[in-house]
Design a protein around this motif. Sequence first.
Motif, PDB file in Angstrom:
ATOM      1  N   SER A   1       0.903  -1.397  -0.152  1.00 39.36           N
ATOM      2  CA  SER A   1      -0.002  -0.092  -0.051  1.00 39.36           C
ATOM      3  C   SER A   1       0.978   1.157  -0.029  1.00 39.36           C
ATOM      4  O   SER A   1       0.811   2.341  -0.851  1.00 39.36           O
ATOM      5  N   GLN A   2       1.868   1.388   0.861  1.00 42.04           N
ATOM      6  CA  GLN A   2       2.735   2.484   0.756  1.00 42.04           C
ATOM      7  C   GLN A   2       3.622   2.613  -0.631  1.00 42.04           C
ATOM      8  O   GLN A   2       3.820   3.837  -0.974  1.00 42.04           O
ATOM      9  N   TYR A   3       4.122   1.517  -1.052  1.00 42.77           N
ATOM     10  CA  TYR A   3       4.480   1.442  -2.319  1.00 42.77           C
ATOM     11  C   TYR A   3       3.744   2.166  -3.403  1.00 42.77           C
ATOM     12  O   TYR A   3       3.950   2.992  -4.249  1.00 42.77           O
ATOM     13  N   GLN A   4       2.364   1.474  -3.505  1.00 42.90           N
ATOM     14  CA  GLN A   4       1.600   2.255  -4.408  1.00 42.90           C
ATOM     15  C   GLN A   4       1.255   3.888  -4.242  1.00 42.90           C
ATOM     16  O   GLN A   4       1.297   4.322  -5.304  1.00 42.90           O
ATOM     17  N   THR A   5       1.227   4.282  -3.245  1.00 37.96           N
ATOM     18  CA  THR A   5       0.967   5.528  -2.572  1.00 37.96           C
ATOM     19  C   THR A   5       2.272   6.382  -3.239  1.00 37.96           C
ATOM     20  O   THR A   5       2.118   7.420  -3.756  1.00 37.96           O
TER      21      THR A   5
ATOM     22  N   GLN B   1       4.296   5.707  -5.615  1.00 34.31           N
ATOM     23  CA  GLN B   1       4.305   5.466  -6.985  1.00 34.31           C
ATOM     24  C   GLN B   1       3.174   6.675  -7.552  1.00 34.31           C
ATOM     25  O   GLN B   1       3.411   7.275  -8.396  1.00 34.31           O
ATOM     26  N   LYS B   2       2.082   6.769  -6.895  1.00 34.69           N
ATOM     27  CA  LYS B   2       1.091   7.872  -7.087  1.00 34.69           C
ATOM     28  C   LYS B   2       1.508   9.207  -7.174  1.00 34.69           C
ATOM     29  O   LYS B   2       1.425  10.185  -7.869  1.00 34.69           O
TER      30      LYS B   2
ATOM     31  N   LEU C   1       3.750  14.529  -8.965  1.00 33.82           N
ATOM     32  CA  LEU C   1       5.180  15.398  -9.144  1.00 33.82           C
ATOM     33  C   LEU C   1       5.553  15.638 -10.285  1.00 33.82           C
ATOM     34  O   LEU C   1       6.129  16.673 -10.859  1.00 33.82           O
ATOM     35  N   ALA C   2       5.929  14.491 -11.005  1.00 31.52           N
ATOM     36  CA  ALA C   2       6.180  14.614 -12.557  1.00 31.52           C
ATOM     37  C   ALA C   2       5.495  15.600 -13.476  1.00 31.52           C
ATOM     38  O   ALA C   2       5.902  16.239 -14.254  1.00 31.52           O
ATOM     39  N   ARG C   3       3.967  15.198 -13.261  1.00 27.32           N
ATOM     40  CA  ARG C   3       3.131  15.964 -14.075  1.00 27.32           C
ATOM     41  C   ARG C   3       2.957  17.370 -13.859  1.00 27.32           C
ATOM     42  O   ARG C   3       3.135  18.114 -14.528  1.00 27.32           O
ATOM     43  N   ARG C   4       3.276  17.586 -12.200  1.00 26.41           N
ATOM     44  CA  ARG C   4       3.184  19.011 -11.833  1.00 26.41           C
ATOM     45  C   ARG C   4       4.436  19.755 -12.493  1.00 26.41           C
ATOM     46  O   ARG C   4       4.552  21.111 -12.708  1.00 26.41           O
TER      47      ARG C   4
END
Length: 72
Positions: A48-52, A54-55, A60-63
């Motif tokens: 769950s932490q890993y998926q968070t 990644q999101k 941040l990359a999009r921003r």
Amino acid sequence: MRLILAIFLPWLTFFIIRRPSAGLICLILQITVIGWLPAALWAVHALSQYQTDQKLQRALARRTSNFSSLFG
């Protein structure tokens, strides 16, 4: 699919999310019958932490790309 893997083979989940040292500790914990449940819970939590993470990295990359296109 990863959630099912985290429940039945918790140690393998850590190797998939690139945490091999945690995977070895989890494998040792899972070898005992009593330690299997905590190992499974730990793997589900780590997944769950890993998926968070990644999101957040994608956001941040999009921003950053939007910011650079506006001012770059």
